[in-house]
Design a protein around this motif. Structure first.
Motif, PDB file in Angstrom:
ATOM      1  N   LYS A 120     -10.679   6.434   4.498  1.00 42.24           N
ATOM      2  CA  LYS A 120     -10.237   5.404   3.553  1.00 42.24           C
ATOM      3  C   LYS A 120      -8.927   5.770   2.860  1.00 42.24           C
ATOM      4  O   LYS A 120      -8.763   5.590   1.661  1.00 42.24           O
ATOM      5  CB  LYS A 120     -11.334   5.132   2.510  1.00 42.24           C
ATOM      6  N   SER A 121      -7.948   6.295   3.636  1.00 46.08           N
ATOM      7  CA  SER A 121      -6.669   6.705   3.044  1.00 46.08           C
ATOM      8  C   SER A 121      -5.470   5.920   3.571  1.00 46.08           C
ATOM      9  O   SER A 121      -4.365   6.080   3.070  1.00 46.08           O
ATOM     10  CB  SER A 121      -6.436   8.198   3.297  1.00 46.08           C
ATOM     11  N   GLY A 157       0.826  -1.196   0.000  1.00 45.99           N
ATOM     12  CA  GLY A 157       0.000   0.000   0.000  1.00 45.99           C
ATOM     13  C   GLY A 157       0.860   1.246   0.000  1.00 45.99           C
ATOM     14  O   GLY A 157       2.060   1.210  -0.302  1.00 45.99           O
ATOM     15  N   PHE A 158       0.226   2.351   0.345  1.00 49.36           N
ATOM     16  CA  PHE A 158       0.918   3.639   0.328  1.00 49.36           C
ATOM     17  C   PHE A 158       1.183   4.197   1.724  1.00 49.36           C
ATOM     18  O   PHE A 158       2.122   4.945   1.920  1.00 49.36           O
ATOM     19  CB  PHE A 158       0.109   4.667  -0.472  1.00 49.36           C
ATOM     20  N   LEU A 183      -8.090  11.150  14.286  1.00 47.26           N
ATOM     21  CA  LEU A 183      -6.933  11.051  13.397  1.00 47.26           C
ATOM     22  C   LEU A 183      -7.078  12.049  12.247  1.00 47.26           C
ATOM     23  O   LEU A 183      -8.124  12.107  11.604  1.00 47.26           O
ATOM     24  CB  LEU A 183      -6.801   9.627  12.858  1.00 47.26           C
ATOM     25  N   PRO A 184      -6.037  12.835  11.996  1.00 46.62           N
ATOM     26  CA  PRO A 184      -6.110  13.878  10.972  1.00 46.62           C
ATOM     27  C   PRO A 184      -5.828  13.349   9.560  1.00 46.62           C
ATOM     28  O   PRO A 184      -4.962  13.858   8.858  1.00 46.62           O
ATOM     29  CB  PRO A 184      -5.037  14.864  11.423  1.00 46.62           C
ATOM     30  N   PHE A 185      -6.543  12.315   9.177  1.00 44.25           N
ATOM     31  CA  PHE A 185      -6.356  11.709   7.866  1.00 44.25           C
ATOM     32  C   PHE A 185      -7.705  11.572   7.174  1.00 44.25           C
ATOM     33  O   PHE A 185      -8.735  11.418   7.828  1.00 44.25           O
ATOM     34  CB  PHE A 185      -5.682  10.333   7.985  1.00 44.25           C
ATOM     35  N   VAL A 243     -10.388   5.671   8.791  1.00 40.69           N
ATOM     36  CA  VAL A 243      -9.264   6.073   7.951  1.00 40.69           C
ATOM     37  C   VAL A 243      -8.690   4.937   7.111  1.00 40.69           C
ATOM     38  O   VAL A 243      -7.988   5.181   6.139  1.00 40.69           O
ATOM     39  CB  VAL A 243      -8.135   6.734   8.777  1.00 40.69           C
ATOM     40  N   MET A 244      -9.005   3.681   7.470  1.00 39.53           N
ATOM     41  CA  MET A 244      -8.445   2.547   6.730  1.00 39.53           C
ATOM     42  C   MET A 244      -9.253   2.231   5.485  1.00 39.53           C
ATOM     43  O   MET A 244     -10.473   2.342   5.484  1.00 39.53           O
ATOM     44  CB  MET A 244      -8.387   1.302   7.612  1.00 39.53           C
ATOM     45  N   ILE A 245      -8.534   1.815   4.437  1.00 39.92           N
ATOM     46  CA  ILE A 245      -9.207   1.381   3.220  1.00 39.92           C
ATOM     47  C   ILE A 245      -9.931   0.064   3.488  1.00 39.92           C
ATOM     48  O   ILE A 245      -9.617  -0.653   4.452  1.00 39.92           O
ATOM     49  CB  ILE A 245      -8.213   1.206   2.051  1.00 39.92           C
TER      50      ILE A 245
END
Length: 155
Positions: free
Chosen positions: A89-90, A42-43, A84-86, A116-118
């Motif tokens: 789904k990132s 992943g990224f 969480l500052p995201f 935040v999780m894909i």
């Protein structure tokens, strides 16, 4: 009435060295994770909390490994784990190393991580087994406030 939960009312340790036998636990956890890191792609890898930040994940092919927590020397992002500052789904993978045991509302934290999780992302959770002798020692009055290893002390 006091709760017999393991460590939810305690401050989380700033480092594995703050736990009795902490470096041993960290090394054992790293050994168990080593064969899994190459399989996680992943990224973005999010490592939540001070203990997660100290876990060696160099074998993981994810380039962006982000340490996030309220405070700490290894943190790249200082933030409340409940917020969480995201983007949603990132995040492709998330490591929660002994975070849930020191969290007053673990379900809320897991909901935020899920946000935040894909879909089909990797969630890695580690912690002490509350059904082990170590965890059952927390039912003994006076010991429930100690770190998990302090629950089992033999003369």
């Amino acid at each position: 009435m006091k709760s017999a939960h393991t460590t939810q009312n305690m401050n989380p340790p700033a480092s594995w060295s703050d736990l009795p036998w902490g470096e041993y636990y960290r090394a054992a956890l790293e050994r168990q994770l080593q064969p899994w890191w190459p399989k996680i792609f992943g990224f973005h890898l999010l490592k939540v909390g001070n203990l997660s930040a100290e876990i060696n994940s160099k074998e993981c092919p994810i380039f962006n490994q982000i340490n996030v927590g309220k405070e700490g020397k290894n943190m790249q992002v200082i933030s409340d784990p409940y917020h969480l500052p995201f983007e949603g789904k990132s995040v492709d993978a998330c490591l929660l190393s002994h975070v849930l045991a020191y969290n007053a509302d673990p379900h809320r934290l897991l909901r935020e991580v899920d946000r935040v999780m894909i879909d089909d992302g990797w969630l890695i959770i580690s912690g002490f087994n509350s059904l082990s002798l170590l965890g059952l020692g927390k039912l003994v009055p006076g010991l429930w406030r100690h770190q998990p290893i302090a629950a089992v002390c033999f003369p």
